[in-house]
Design a protein around this motif. Structure first.
Motif, short mmCIF file in Angstrom:
data_model
loop_
_atom_site.label_atom_id
_atom_site.label_comp_id
_atom_site.label_asym_id
_atom_site.label_seq_id
_atom_site.Cartn_x
_atom_site.Cartn_y
_atom_site.Cartn_z
N LYS A 1 0.82 -1.22 0.00
CA LYS A 1 0.00 0.00 0.00
C LYS A 1 0.85 1.26 0.00
N LEU A 2 2.00 1.23 0.68
CA LEU A 2 2.86 2.41 0.72
C LEU A 2 3.32 2.77 -0.68
N TYR A 3 3.73 1.80 -1.46
CA TYR A 3 4.18 2.04 -2.83
C TYR A 3 3.04 2.63 -3.66
N GLN A 4 1.87 2.03 -3.58
CA GLN A 4 0.73 2.49 -4.35
C GLN A 4 0.31 3.90 -3.92
N TRP A 5 0.37 4.16 -2.62
CA TRP A 5 -0.02 5.49 -2.12
C TRP A 5 0.92 6.56 -2.65
N VAL A 6 2.22 6.29 -2.62
CA VAL A 6 3.19 7.27 -3.11
C VAL A 6 2.98 7.54 -4.59
N GLN A 7 2.80 6.48 -5.38
CA GLN A 7 2.62 6.64 -6.81
C GLN A 7 1.33 7.41 -7.15
N ASP A 8 0.30 7.21 -6.35
CA ASP A 8 -0.96 7.92 -6.58
C ASP A 8 -0.88 9.38 -6.17
N ARG A 9 -0.11 9.67 -5.10
CA ARG A 9 -0.12 11.01 -4.54
C ARG A 9 0.86 11.96 -5.23
N VAL A 10 1.95 11.45 -5.76
CA VAL A 10 2.95 12.34 -6.37
C VAL A 10 2.34 13.26 -7.43
N PRO A 11 1.53 12.76 -8.38
CA PRO A 11 0.97 13.66 -9.40
C PRO A 11 0.02 14.71 -8.84
N MET A 12 -0.50 14.50 -7.64
CA MET A 12 -1.46 15.43 -7.07
C MET A 12 -0.80 16.55 -6.28
N LEU A 13 0.52 16.49 -6.10
CA LEU A 13 1.21 17.52 -5.34
C LEU A 13 1.25 18.83 -6.10
N PRO A 14 1.12 19.96 -5.41
CA PRO A 14 1.30 21.27 -6.06
C PRO A 14 2.76 21.45 -6.47
N GLN A 15 3.01 22.40 -7.36
CA GLN A 15 4.34 22.56 -7.93
C GLN A 15 5.42 22.77 -6.86
N ARG A 16 5.11 23.56 -5.85
CA ARG A 16 6.10 23.82 -4.80
C ARG A 16 6.50 22.53 -4.10
N ASP A 17 5.54 21.66 -3.80
CA ASP A 17 5.84 20.40 -3.14
C ASP A 17 6.58 19.44 -4.07
N LEU A 18 6.28 19.50 -5.37
CA LEU A 18 7.03 18.69 -6.33
C LEU A 18 8.50 19.09 -6.33
N ASN A 19 8.74 20.39 -6.26
CA ASN A 19 10.12 20.86 -6.24
C ASN A 19 10.85 20.37 -4.99
N MET A 20 10.17 20.41 -3.86
CA MET A 20 10.78 19.94 -2.61
C MET A 20 11.03 18.44 -2.66
N LEU A 21 10.07 17.69 -3.20
CA LEU A 21 10.23 16.24 -3.30
C LEU A 21 11.39 15.89 -4.22
N HIS A 22 11.55 16.67 -5.28
CA HIS A 22 12.66 16.44 -6.20
C HIS A 22 14.00 16.55 -5.48
N LEU A 23 14.14 17.58 -4.64
CA LEU A 23 15.38 17.75 -3.87
C LEU A 23 15.56 16.62 -2.86
N LEU A 24 14.48 16.21 -2.21
CA LEU A 24 14.55 15.12 -1.24
C LEU A 24 14.99 13.82 -1.90
N CYS A 25 14.41 13.55 -3.07
CA CYS A 25 14.77 12.31 -3.79
C CYS A 25 16.24 12.32 -4.19
N LYS A 26 16.75 13.47 -4.59
CA LYS A 26 18.16 13.57 -4.95
C LYS A 26 19.05 13.29 -3.75
N ASP A 27 18.67 13.84 -2.58
CA ASP A 27 19.46 13.62 -1.36
C ASP A 27 19.41 12.14 -0.95
N LEU A 28 18.23 11.54 -1.01
CA LEU A 28 18.10 10.12 -0.63
C LEU A 28 18.88 9.23 -1.59
N ALA A 29 18.79 9.54 -2.89
CA ALA A 29 19.51 8.73 -3.87
C ALA A 29 21.02 8.82 -3.65
N ARG A 30 21.49 10.01 -3.28
CA ARG A 30 22.91 10.19 -3.02
C ARG A 30 23.34 9.38 -1.79
#
Length: 229
Positions: free
Chosen positions: A194-223
């Protein structure tokens, strides 16, 4: 912003002609056809009534992934709640999501007349939308459904195309869906959870500002996980 109406396996050329007329009437011009040549049949032109140019310029694709390959945001349409999807947006809510995101190419996908979109096809889209009808039968035909969506999206015609600087983030939704899927896989979260499905469903619904923040978070986690240099 460019809005594309994607018709998957339409069976009746008359419906495609009606769709072309609806698209042009509301100020749009981009139609994509998947796994069908109905738009080339004479009957489609008869019903198009002045929108024959939309039919003539329609792009044909063998598969849905090919038709969506260059899209920044993809909205699927359905007549009812399907599968695991819980966040069903009305056309008005879809318009709001598009308007507040930095996107260049957006697709609204319509299934075939008899069965609509399959669960597999829905999974290829970012957001799921439905038309809240007063009664469930008789249902709208393809041309009517496209007219309603085209009318609701028509205010977006005034939205400017992203600048060269903005285009860097125009495909952000699709990139972030892939990146979060990769990160969850590295953390041992399977696609069935459910966690995987929830994340995939919610990402497209985020406003642009939150998408930008998530992008930075993903880069930090990937690093941190050693997935990036």
């Amino acid at each position: 912003m460019k809005l594309h109406f994607v018709l998957v396996a339409p069976a009746r050329p008359e419906n495609v002609g009606a769709a072309a007329r609806a698209i042009k009437t509301m100020g749009f011009d981009a139609m994509r056809i998947v796994a069908s040549q109905a738009h080339t049949e004479e009957a489609a032109g008869w019903v198009a009534h002045g929108a024959q140019d939309v039919l003539a310029n329609a792009q044909a694709f063998a598969t849905l992934p090919e038709a969506l390959a260059d899209m920044d945001l993809v909205i699927a349409t359905t007549a009812r709640q399907r599968g695991r999807y819980q966040h069903l947006l009305t056309p008005a809510q879809v318009r709001e999501h598009i308007a507040e995101k930095t996107v260049e190419n957006v697709a609204i996908v319509f299934g075939c007349e008899e069965s609509g979109l399959s669960n597999e096809q829905l999974a290829q889209c970012d957001l799921i939308s439905y038309l809240p009808l007063r009664v469930t039968y008789p249902s709208l035909n393809l041309g009517q459904a496209i007219m309603l969506y085209a009318w609701e999206m028509s205010p977006l015609l005034g939205v400017a195309t992203p600048t060269a600087e903005d285009r860097v983030s125009s495909g952000q939704v699709r990139v972030l869906k892939n990146k979060t899927a990769e990160l969850l896989g590295e953390l041992g979260v399977s696609q069935d959870e459910k966690l995987y499905q929830w994340v995939q469903d919610r990402v497209p619904m985020l406003p642009q500002r939150d998408l930008n923040m998530l992008h930075l978070l993903c880069k930090d986690l990937a690093r941190r996980l050693g997935l990036e240099d």
